[in-house]
Design a protein around this motif. Structure first.
Motif, PDB file in Angstrom:
ATOM      1  N   ASP A  89     -13.237 -23.303 -30.487  1.00  0.00           N
ATOM      2  CA  ASP A  89     -12.674 -24.635 -30.284  1.00  0.00           C
ATOM      3  C   ASP A  89     -13.729 -25.589 -29.745  1.00  0.00           C
ATOM      4  OD1 ASP A  89     -10.303 -23.564 -31.087  1.00  0.00           O
ATOM      5  OD2 ASP A  89      -9.444 -23.401 -29.079  1.00  0.00           O
ATOM      6  N   ASN A 124      -6.407 -16.344 -28.486  1.00  0.00           N
ATOM      7  CA  ASN A 124      -5.835 -17.478 -29.217  1.00  0.00           C
ATOM      8  C   ASN A 124      -4.387 -17.216 -29.607  1.00  0.00           C
ATOM      9  OD1 ASN A 124      -8.202 -19.191 -29.337  1.00  0.00           O
ATOM     10  ND2 ASN A 124      -9.076 -17.699 -30.770  1.00  0.00           N
ATOM     11  N   ARG A 154      -9.560 -27.768 -32.450  1.00  0.00           N
ATOM     12  CA  ARG A 154      -9.193 -26.422 -32.000  1.00  0.00           C
ATOM     13  C   ARG A 154      -9.108 -25.504 -33.218  1.00  0.00           C
ATOM     14  NH1 ARG A 154      -4.583 -26.205 -27.531  1.00  0.00           N
ATOM     15  NH2 ARG A 154      -5.524 -24.133 -27.409  1.00  0.00           N
ATOM     16  N   TYR A 182      -7.868 -21.810 -32.537  1.00  0.00           N
ATOM     17  CA  TYR A 182      -6.433 -21.800 -32.224  1.00  0.00           C
ATOM     18  C   TYR A 182      -5.611 -21.979 -33.494  1.00  0.00           C
ATOM     19  CZ  TYR A 182      -2.137 -23.013 -29.678  1.00  0.00           C
ATOM     20  OH  TYR A 182      -0.863 -23.034 -29.187  1.00  0.00           O
TER      21      TYR A 182
END
Length: 315
Positions: A52, A71, A280, A283
């Motif tokens: 990220d 994550n 991100r 993620y």
């Protein structure tokens, strides 16, 4: 002996220009899958890395530190996790129950039309919305449903159906209905094509024999049409189950606003918002990988269940 030699020559015949053209077309599809489906699997490593905030995605893939399942844990423990999953599953289950059978019913009814000219007209009118982008198609409905100038609000108010104008686009309770209705209008005609083709492949002798035996239209549909297209229905039902976590961002993005986020925020929109604007990448990749794993599991479960119930499946 002579027949064996001729058979051997046919087996090892030289390729013609048509063979090379077909080979080239097939090879292009292989290249497409290799580049856009298999080569991109390398990027899934981001789901297990802390990538990220990296401006360079390739650098994030190669140099970001390994974080394991962090994550995935971050998403599961997110305060919005339950609401997002509820919206995703709730909307998709409703679409599966409503939008899935509608193209089948429409295809069967279309096949029963006696006038070929009228049948073609109906198909043309219902196919046309599919070729309009969601930006344009959704914009039309936004104009029609607008609180101040929308024709529906004004019409309902003047007819006395509502005491005051309703904020259809901003009220969360109407969002799922808007998505289901608009997707049905836009996709029902196009979604019926495969079923129309399956019905057209049914031998007409079956219908003629049924007519001689005294069967009416309902009997023909129930005992000939539906059983004949059952394998096609089963195939698309299994694929629909496997995609129960996929909503399609282009559709929801048009109608989503800050007022209806309570019911409009789903996995696809959530991934986009956190994956690109906030950088991100790890993620978002973890959530996408989780979706793919769940879809694969649902595909296997759906296929196994359909094979046990109806004896038909994808494989």
């Amino acid at each position: 002996m002579q027949q064996a030699i001729q058979a051997e020559k046919k087996k090892f015949r030289r390729w013609t220009s048509n063979d090379w053209v077909l080979f080239g077309m097939a090879f292009l599809s292989v290249i497409f899958l290799a580049v856009f489906s298999y080569a991109t699997l390398y990027g899934l490593v981001l789901a297990f890395k802390g990538g990220d905030g990296y401006l360079d995605i390739m650098r994030a893939i190669n140099e970001a530190p390994w974080v394991g399942l962090d994550n995935f844990k971050a998403f599961v423990t997110d305060p919005d996790f339950k609401e997002i999953m509820f919206n995703t599953l709730g909307l998709n289950v409703l679409q599966l129950l409503i939008n899935f059978p509608c193209p089948i019913i429409f295809a069967v009814l279309t096949a029963e039309l006696l006038s070929n000219r009228f049948k073609k007209t109906v198909q043309t009118v219902t196919f046309f919305p599919h070729f309009i982008s969601w930006a344009v198609f959704g914009g039309i409905f936004i104009s029609l449903l607008d609180f101040d100038t929308g024709i529906f609000n004004t019409l309902f108010y003047k007819m006395g159906l509502v005491r005051e104008k309703v904020d259809i686009l901003g009220d969360p309770q109407y969002f799922w209905g808007i998505i289901i209705i608009t997707s049905l209008i836009k996709g029902m005609g196009w979604g019926s094509i495969i079923y129309v083709a399956a019905i057209a492949a049914i031998p007409q002798e079956l219908y003629e024999a049924a007519k001689i035996d005294g069967a009416n239209r309902w009997h023909k549909i129930r005992y000939i049409t539906v059983p004949s297209i059952a394998p096609t229905i089963t195939l698309f039902f299994i694929l629909s189950i496997s995609g129960i976590l996929n909503n399609g961002i282009e559709h929801l993005w048009v109608f989503q606003n800050t007022n209806n986020l309570e019911r409009s925020e789903v996995l696809d929109t959530y991934i986009y918002k956190y994956g690109f604007p906030h950088w991100r990448y790890s993620y978002a990749t973890a959530i996408g990988l989780m979706k793919s794993v769940v879809s694969l599991i649902l595909l296997l479960i759906g296929n196994t269940t359909c094979k046990k119930v109806s004896g038909k499946g994808i494989y």
